[in-house]
Design a protein around this motif. Structure first.
Motif, mmCIF file in Angstrom:
data_model
loop_
_atom_site.group_PDB
_atom_site.id
_atom_site.type_symbol
_atom_site.label_atom_id
_atom_site.label_comp_id
_atom_site.label_asym_id
_atom_site.label_seq_id
_atom_site.Cartn_x
_atom_site.Cartn_y
_atom_site.Cartn_z
ATOM 1 N N CYS A 22 21.418 -0.662 -7.935
ATOM 2 C CA CYS A 22 20.192 0.124 -7.682
ATOM 3 C C CYS A 22 20.614 1.510 -7.200
ATOM 4 N N CYS A 25 20.370 2.349 -3.446
ATOM 5 C CA CYS A 25 20.851 1.319 -2.506
ATOM 6 C C CYS A 25 21.470 1.930 -1.247
ATOM 7 N N ASP A 73 23.620 -8.527 -3.142
ATOM 8 C CA ASP A 73 22.589 -9.501 -3.509
ATOM 9 C C ASP A 73 23.292 -10.820 -3.769
ATOM 10 N N LEU A 102 17.215 -13.444 0.036
ATOM 11 C CA LEU A 102 16.716 -12.112 -0.326
ATOM 12 C C LEU A 102 17.377 -11.714 -1.639
ATOM 13 N N LYS A 104 16.997 -9.872 -5.938
ATOM 14 C CA LYS A 104 16.293 -9.197 -7.042
ATOM 15 C C LYS A 104 16.644 -9.904 -8.348
ATOM 16 N N SER A 129 12.729 -8.776 -3.907
ATOM 17 C CA SER A 129 12.532 -7.344 -3.746
ATOM 18 C C SER A 129 11.904 -6.772 -5.023
ATOM 19 N N THR A 131 9.061 -3.393 -6.258
ATOM 20 C CA THR A 131 8.169 -2.320 -5.816
ATOM 21 C C THR A 131 7.211 -1.824 -6.898
ATOM 22 N N GLU A 142 17.067 0.366 -11.326
ATOM 23 C CA GLU A 142 17.745 -0.875 -10.866
ATOM 24 C C GLU A 142 18.380 -1.530 -12.099
ATOM 25 N N ARG A 151 11.367 -11.321 -12.406
ATOM 26 C CA ARG A 151 11.212 -11.518 -10.961
ATOM 27 C C ARG A 151 9.844 -12.130 -10.638
ATOM 28 N N LEU A 168 9.621 -8.125 -0.789
ATOM 29 C CA LEU A 168 10.107 -6.951 -0.069
ATOM 30 C C LEU A 168 9.755 -5.747 -0.931
#
Ligand code: SF4
Length: 376
Positions: A22, A25, A73, A102, A104, A129, A131, A142, A151, A168
């Protein structure tokens, strides 16, 4: 002390650095001392399972282990070959601890059955995660992570198994994914799947490698935005925060959208209430209440004072508990129950309503609803 943000007490991470690559990051920042090419030189903790197995035996207090970190990750592509997470899940299954992953990556679906067993024993929280639901845009930013659709599918499959799932929603990217429409679409998608919570956040760009990598990506893919970004991050703060007025505006927008959808912006009480000793449960709950009330514009002066007094008391009490290795957490918990109904508790929290609230949660086992802000 537990982390209120992720409702976790312990943490493990199988890798350092991340193939998801990402561009924003935070793990790229110099302060984390990640050596080599952040996207390719992945450090694999081959001995993680044996270390975890022996450490878990020494854990005296229940809690949730968070798996993953800001610099890697746990389900990045290398995990397909290494399968360290299978071992981690199998070890946690044999304990009474909960787990929170946690990620992605939709590779987390491979281990759904293992995590389901953890959930039946104690509790499991999947935190994905995400957005934006705009696949094409997010693939530029990403490039190594599972795409948005995958996801969302992983979230749905875990939710279908009645596991706890949160998102997230960080970092919202200025001028790209931070708009009313984009956040609204994400919120509606998450609402329709029935996620338990969303933890939102804005983009921080620490001066150095993190900021340079991100700006390079913006110049290449969104050249019209580069001047706006330079202006927004011109203060070069060590924390990487943008100008304050932007952050305030974003917070307001995000609060309004997720509040309207009735999606809590903290991990709800029902998720963690049986996974911690009562003194830690109260610690997490009080910290969450500060942000829940503040997001609603309610005066939190007295609450903050009470939380600060309680945190200091717990920190000091835990020090003496840690020194006495023979004492079980149950003994500490029983002392805590006596303490909150004693006169001495007044010296820690001089707010009557807050003391009564704590007694209702601890003694009467009431649960706090994060949408209505009422005990049920
Ligand atoms: S998945 Fe997380 S750790 Fe990996 S590059 Fe992206 S932000 Fe960094």
């Amino acid at each position: 002390m537990p982390s209120p943000m992720f409702a976790c007490r312990y943490s493990v991470s199988p890798y350092v650095a991340c193939q998801h690559a990402c561009k924003y990051c935070d793990g790229r920042a110099e302060k984390y001392y990640v050596e080599g090419d952040f996207e390719k030189d992945i450090k694999i903790r081959k001995n993680l399972c044996s270390v975890l197995e022996s450490n878990i035996k020494n854990i005296r207090e229940p809690g949730i282990i968070s798996i993953g970190s800001g610099v890697s990750d746990p389900y990045q592509p290398v995990e397909e070959e290494e399968s360290l997470m299978r071992g981690v899940a199998e070890i946690i299954q044999t304990s009474s601890l909960g787990a929170a992953v946690l990620t992605k990556s939709s590779l987390v679906l491979r281990d759904l059955k293992l995590w389901e067993k953890v959930h039946k024993n104690s509790s499991f929280i999947l935190m994905v995660s995400l957005t934006s639901i705009d696949c094409e845009t997010m693939e530029l930013i990403e490039p190594g992570a599972s795409n948005t659709k995958k996801r969302l599918d992983a979230i749905k499959q875990y939710k279908d198994k009645k596991m706890y799932v949160g998102v997230l929603a960080m970092p919202f990217l200025p001028f790209i994914t931070d708009g009313e429409e984009s956040i609204g679409k994400l919120g509606s998608a998450l609402k329709s799947i029935g996620v338990d919570f969303v933890i939102p956040g804005g983009l921080t760009l620490r001066p150095g490698c993190q900021k340079e990598t991100y700006f390079e990506m913006i110049s290449r893919n969104f050249p019209d935005l580069i001047d706006k970004y330079k202006d927004l991050y011109c203060e070069n703060r060590q924390s990487g925060s943008p100008k304050r007025d932007y952050s305030q505006l974003l917070n307001k927008r995000v609060n309004r959208i997720f509040s309207d959808l009735e999606i809590p912006m903290e991990i709800p009480h029902y998720i963690y209430k049986n996974s911690f000793p009562l003194y830690d449960e109260i610690y997490i709950l009080l910290h969450h209440m500060v942000s829940l009330y503040s997001n609603r514009g309610i005066d939190i002066g007295a609450l903050k004072k009470g939380v600060s007094g309680y945190s200091k008391w717990l920190y000091n009490s835990r020090k003496s508990f840690n020194r006495n290795r023979r004492e079980s957490y149950k003994t500490f918990e029983n002392k805590f129950k006596q303490f909150i109904i004693s006169k001495d508790f007044y010296k820690i929290i001089d707010n009557r309503k807050l003391r009564e609230f704590i007694i209702q949660v601890v003694i009467d086992k009431r649960e706090f609803n994060y949408n209505t802000l009422k005990l049920i």
